[in-house]
Motif scaffolding. Structure first.
Motif, PDB file in Angstrom:
ATOM      1  N   ASP A 136      34.019  39.185  84.694  1.00  8.59           N
ATOM      2  CA  ASP A 136      33.445  38.220  83.662  1.00  8.59           C
ATOM      3  C   ASP A 136      34.841  38.310  82.501  1.00  8.59           C
ATOM      4  OD1 ASP A 136      31.040  37.699  84.254  1.00  8.59           O
ATOM      5  OD2 ASP A 136      30.010  38.950  83.033  1.00  8.59           O
ATOM      6  N   LEU A 137      35.637  39.294  82.665  1.00 12.41           N
ATOM      7  CA  LEU A 137      36.753  39.294  81.801  1.00 12.41           C
ATOM      8  C   LEU A 137      37.979  38.201  82.342  1.00 12.41           C
ATOM      9  CD1 LEU A 137      37.339  43.190  81.956  1.00 12.41           C
ATOM     10  CD2 LEU A 137      36.209  41.920  80.122  1.00 12.41           C
ATOM     11  N   LYS A 138      37.727  37.611  83.496  1.00 11.98           N
ATOM     12  CA  LYS A 138      38.769  36.716  83.939  1.00 11.98           C
ATOM     13  C   LYS A 138      38.846  35.527  82.937  1.00 11.98           C
ATOM     14  CE  LYS A 138      38.248  38.044  88.786  1.00 11.98           C
ATOM     15  NZ  LYS A 138      37.917  37.461  90.173  1.00 11.98           N
ATOM     16  N   ASP A 139      37.782  35.031  82.288  1.00 15.68           N
ATOM     17  CA  ASP A 139      37.587  33.997  81.249  1.00 15.68           C
ATOM     18  C   ASP A 139      38.201  34.117  80.107  1.00 15.68           C
ATOM     19  OD1 ASP A 139      36.788  31.457  80.628  1.00 15.68           O
ATOM     20  OD2 ASP A 139      34.741  32.177  79.825  1.00 15.68           O
ATOM     21  N   ASP A 140      39.416  34.626  80.167  1.00 13.60           N
ATOM     22  CA  ASP A 140      40.211  34.940  78.981  1.00 13.60           C
ATOM     23  C   ASP A 140      39.699  35.834  78.015  1.00 13.60           C
ATOM     24  OD1 ASP A 140      42.057  33.197  80.338  1.00 13.60           O
ATOM     25  OD2 ASP A 140      41.848  31.614  78.848  1.00 13.60           O
ATOM     26  N   LEU A 141      38.753  36.642  78.298  1.00 18.93           N
ATOM     27  CA  LEU A 141      38.066  37.492  77.137  1.00 18.93           C
ATOM     28  C   LEU A 141      38.790  38.259  76.436  1.00 18.93           C
ATOM     29  CD1 LEU A 141      35.318  36.317  78.388  1.00 18.93           C
ATOM     30  CD2 LEU A 141      34.311  38.447  78.340  1.00 18.93           C
ATOM     31  N   PHE A 142      40.082  38.777  76.850  1.00 18.30           N
ATOM     32  CA  PHE A 142      40.669  39.647  75.879  1.00 18.30           C
ATOM     33  C   PHE A 142      41.267  38.693  74.748  1.00 18.30           C
ATOM     34  CE2 PHE A 142      40.621  42.375  79.654  1.00 18.30           C
ATOM     35  CZ  PHE A 142      40.154  43.534  78.943  1.00 18.30           C
ATOM     36  N   VAL A 143      41.719  37.643  75.065  1.00 19.30           N
ATOM     37  CA  VAL A 143      42.586  36.779  73.966  1.00 19.30           C
ATOM     38  C   VAL A 143      41.153  36.251  73.273  1.00 19.30           C
ATOM     39  CG1 VAL A 143      43.659  34.662  73.608  1.00 19.30           C
ATOM     40  CG2 VAL A 143      44.403  36.128  75.317  1.00 19.30           C
ATOM     41  N   LYS A 144      40.228  35.925  73.688  1.00 15.68           N
ATOM     42  CA  LYS A 144      39.085  35.484  72.818  1.00 15.68           C
ATOM     43  C   LYS A 144      38.622  36.253  71.834  1.00 15.68           C
ATOM     44  CE  LYS A 144      37.226  31.956  76.294  1.00 15.68           C
ATOM     45  NZ  LYS A 144      36.162  31.531  77.167  1.00 15.68           N
ATOM     46  N   HIS A 145      38.420  37.603  72.517  1.00 15.20           N
ATOM     47  CA  HIS A 145      38.074  38.839  71.425  1.00 15.20           C
ATOM     48  C   HIS A 145      38.847  38.565  70.070  1.00 15.20           C
ATOM     49  CE1 HIS A 145      36.380  42.562  70.415  1.00 15.20           C
ATOM     50  NE2 HIS A 145      37.547  43.198  70.446  1.00 15.20           N
ATOM     51  N   ASP A 146      40.023  38.660  70.473  1.00 15.54           N
ATOM     52  CA  ASP A 146      41.094  38.920  69.353  1.00 15.54           C
ATOM     53  C   ASP A 146      40.852  37.619  68.442  1.00 15.54           C
ATOM     54  OD1 ASP A 146      42.294  41.153  70.331  1.00 15.54           O
ATOM     55  OD2 ASP A 146      43.827  40.189  71.404  1.00 15.54           O
ATOM     56  N   VAL A 147      40.890  36.134  69.088  1.00 17.24           N
ATOM     57  CA  VAL A 147      40.810  35.181  68.320  1.00 17.24           C
ATOM     58  C   VAL A 147      39.333  35.237  67.638  1.00 17.24           C
ATOM     59  CG1 VAL A 147      40.282  32.751  68.353  1.00 17.24           C
ATOM     60  CG2 VAL A 147      42.125  33.789  69.769  1.00 17.24           C
ATOM     61  N   ASN A 148      38.471  35.691  67.898  1.00 19.64           N
ATOM     62  CA  ASN A 148      36.983  35.839  67.468  1.00 19.64           C
ATOM     63  C   ASN A 148      37.068  36.732  66.045  1.00 19.64           C
ATOM     64  OD1 ASN A 148      35.327  34.224  68.962  1.00 19.64           O
ATOM     65  ND2 ASN A 148      34.250  35.756  70.058  1.00 19.64           N
ATOM     66  N   LEU A 149      37.841  37.627  66.148  1.00 14.98           N
ATOM     67  CA  LEU A 149      37.883  38.688  64.906  1.00 14.98           C
ATOM     68  C   LEU A 149      38.512  37.993  63.860  1.00 14.98           C
ATOM     69  CD1 LEU A 149      37.222  41.182  63.885  1.00 14.98           C
ATOM     70  CD2 LEU A 149      39.522  42.238  65.059  1.00 14.98           C
ATOM     71  N   PHE A 150      39.587  37.395  64.229  1.00 14.47           N
ATOM     72  CA  PHE A 150      40.321  36.560  62.813  1.00 14.47           C
ATOM     73  C   PHE A 150      39.581  35.397  62.303  1.00 14.47           C
ATOM     74  CE2 PHE A 150      44.104  39.039  64.593  1.00 14.47           C
ATOM     75  CZ  PHE A 150      44.873  39.191  63.601  1.00 14.47           C
ATOM     76  N   ASN A 151      39.003  34.731  63.480  1.00 12.13           N
ATOM     77  CA  ASN A 151      38.225  33.545  62.967  1.00 12.13           C
ATOM     78  C   ASN A 151      36.912  34.031  62.136  1.00 12.13           C
ATOM     79  OD1 ASN A 151      39.638  31.418  64.026  1.00 12.13           O
ATOM     80  ND2 ASN A 151      38.321  31.478  65.956  1.00 12.13           N
ATOM     81  N   PHE A 152      36.460  35.160  62.493  1.00 13.57           N
ATOM     82  CA  PHE A 152      35.302  35.865  61.828  1.00 13.57           C
ATOM     83  C   PHE A 152      35.492  36.337  60.207  1.00 13.57           C
ATOM     84  CE2 PHE A 152      33.216  39.585  60.153  1.00 13.57           C
ATOM     85  CZ  PHE A 152      31.871  39.232  60.343  1.00 13.57           C
ATOM     86  N   VAL A 153      36.729  36.752  60.037  1.00 15.55           N
ATOM     87  CA  VAL A 153      37.327  37.278  58.759  1.00 15.55           C
ATOM     88  C   VAL A 153      37.450  36.009  57.807  1.00 15.55           C
ATOM     89  CG1 VAL A 153      39.076  38.621  57.508  1.00 15.55           C
ATOM     90  CG2 VAL A 153      38.154  39.475  59.774  1.00 15.55           C
ATOM     91  N   ILE A 154      38.259  34.861  58.549  1.00 17.32           N
ATOM     92  CA  ILE A 154      38.299  33.702  57.712  1.00 17.32           C
ATOM     93  C   ILE A 154      37.150  33.038  57.437  1.00 17.32           C
ATOM     94  CG2 ILE A 154      39.335  31.439  58.011  1.00 17.32           C
ATOM     95  CD1 ILE A 154      41.633  32.778  59.847  1.00 17.32           C
ATOM     96  N   ARG A 155      36.100  32.925  58.397  1.00 13.67           N
ATOM     97  CA  ARG A 155      35.238  32.201  57.976  1.00 13.67           C
ATOM     98  C   ARG A 155      34.240  32.890  57.015  1.00 13.67           C
ATOM     99  NH1 ARG A 155      32.047  31.830  62.711  1.00 13.67           N
ATOM    100  NH2 ARG A 155      30.927  30.451  61.654  1.00 13.67           N
ATOM    101  N   LEU A 156      34.171  34.077  57.275  1.00 11.96           N
ATOM    102  CA  LEU A 156      33.025  34.947  56.211  1.00 11.96           C
ATOM    103  C   LEU A 156      33.839  34.798  54.882  1.00 11.96           C
ATOM    104  CD1 LEU A 156      30.916  37.155  55.715  1.00 11.96           C
ATOM    105  CD2 LEU A 156      32.569  38.945  56.291  1.00 11.96           C
ATOM    106  N   ASN A 157      34.996  35.009  54.700  1.00 13.86           N
ATOM    107  CA  ASN A 157      35.577  35.012  53.167  1.00 13.86           C
ATOM    108  C   ASN A 157      35.597  33.668  52.662  1.00 13.86           C
ATOM    109  OD1 ASN A 157      36.578  37.817  52.436  1.00 13.86           O
ATOM    110  ND2 ASN A 157      36.879  37.700  54.521  1.00 13.86           N
ATOM    111  N   GLN A 158      35.792  32.523  53.792  1.00 13.72           N
ATOM    112  CA  GLN A 158      35.807  31.139  53.023  1.00 13.72           C
ATOM    113  C   GLN A 158      34.403  30.955  52.455  1.00 13.72           C
ATOM    114  OE1 GLN A 158      36.919  28.929  56.496  1.00 13.72           O
ATOM    115  NE2 GLN A 158      39.063  28.647  55.725  1.00 13.72           N
ATOM    116  N   ALA A 159      33.242  31.543  53.266  1.00 14.03           N
ATOM    117  CA  ALA A 159      31.888  31.176  52.742  1.00 14.03           C
ATOM    118  C   ALA A 159      31.629  32.200  51.432  1.00 14.03           C
ATOM    119  CB  ALA A 159      30.839  31.664  54.011  1.00 14.03           C
ATOM    120  N   LEU A 160      32.086  33.212  51.286  1.00 10.50           N
ATOM    121  CA  LEU A 160      31.829  34.078  50.300  1.00 10.50           C
ATOM    122  C   LEU A 160      32.566  33.260  48.866  1.00 10.50           C
ATOM    123  CD1 LEU A 160      32.385  37.616  51.437  1.00 10.50           C
ATOM    124  CD2 LEU A 160      30.126  36.773  50.863  1.00 10.50           C
TER     125      LEU A 160
END
Length: 312
Positions: A136-160
């Motif tokens: 399952d890792l073949k689906d670019d999961l390592f890169v997606k993991h990093d992207v998810n983290l930054f997107n999460f911090v950005i979206r959370l603080n934008q909402a707050l």
């Protein structure tokens, strides 16, 4: 599953095992089956004899690759090749304990982000990544993991900020997303060459990661490790519990560090995630995050059943 050597040999007062001491020590919050797997991998011959040679070589390669990439196109990237190569290497050469811990990391990270997103004063949705096998890792999961983290911090603080809110304890904490990942150690590859420990594997894969991604992707991946404090602070704010910052030690998120130590910092990141998840699970179940269960090493079956029973 066979017991680790440090459990089979027991305690010799004239020659005490440092691994047995770390296993029995309860000062750090880790579930017993995770600590057993972690220390079995850490006490392996691979880590003792291979890692001291691989680490300096990997750091030299990072410098060489950085020089080489100054002459390559800025968009030089082969993410699909990278992830197929990583999946192949993990399945052929990396120890069962290391592979199990790597797959667990995606599940735990997804649950922690979901916990913060759902309990935030300005709730946000998350995008979980929960691979069930190495393929399952073949689906670019390592890169997606990093992207998810930054997107999460950005979206959370934008909402707050949009609602003029600050992170703080909710009236009732929702732990519903926290659970033991449905991954079994005995299902991991066990070929004759599956012996490389998690730290050695990460040191080897880091320069490969750098080579096959753009500089932007590699720097984002390295800098994502700086967000351990950020995620720990969010959890502590929601729980009103500063002790949840325990052993989060990738240093200040506003001071990016050199990529030369990215491999070692990635190991710290994985262990910090395990500990934060263990602390959250202890809040959910009302039980301590770790307990000595003695000698057997099914690495998750009994603990998984216990966690399920407690959740019900």
């Amino acid at each position: 599953m066979p017991e680790p050597d440090f459990l089979r040999r027991g305690h010799d007062p004239a020659d005490p095992s440092p691994w047995l001491a770390l296993y029995l020590d309860r000062s750090t919050p880790l579930p017993d089956h995770v600590k057993r797997a972690w220390l079995k991998d850490s006490s392996s011959a691979s880590r003792q004899y291979l890692l001291p040679f691989l680490r300096p070589l990997a750091r030299v390669l990072i410098i060489v690759i950085q020089i080489v990439k100054t002459f390559l196109p800025r968009k030089w990237s082969h993410s699909r090749v990278l992830h197929r190569l990583l999946a192949w290497g993990l399945s052929r050469f990396v120890s069962p304990e290391a592979n199990w811990l790597i797959l667990r990391h995606f599940h735990l990270g997804a649950q922690i982000l979901s916990f913060i997103g759902r309990n935030s004063p300005a709730p946000i949705e998350t995008t979980p990544l929960e691979p069930m096998c190495i393929a399952d890792l073949k689906d670019d999961l390592f890169v997606k993991h990093d992207v998810n983290l930054f997107n999460f911090v950005i979206r959370l603080n934008q909402a707050l900020q949009a609602q003029g809110l600050e992170m703080g304890p909710p009236d009732e904490v929702d732990y519903g997303m926290l659970r033991e990942p449905p991954l079994r150690l005995q299902d991991m590859p066990r070929g004759r060459l599956n012996v490389i420990d998690i730290q050695s594997a990460i040191e080897v894969f880091t320069p490969v990661y750098q080579l096959l991604l753009t500089d932007n992707d590699f720097w984002r991946a390295a800098n994502s490790l700086q967000l351990d404090e950020t995620i720990g602070i969010y959890a502590a704010q929601l729980l009103g519990a500063p002790e949840h910052l325990i052993l989060v030690n990738n240093h200040h998120p506003l001071i990016p560090l050199s990529t030369l130590r990215a491999g070692h910092r990635l190991v710290l990141h994985g262990l910090s995630t395990e500990m934060l998840h263990a602390l959250l699970m202890s809040r959910k179940t009302g039980h301590p995050p770790a307990s000595v269960t003695g000698g057997h090493d099914d690495a998750g079956q009994d603990d998984e059943a216990a966690a399920t029973a407690q959740a019900q």
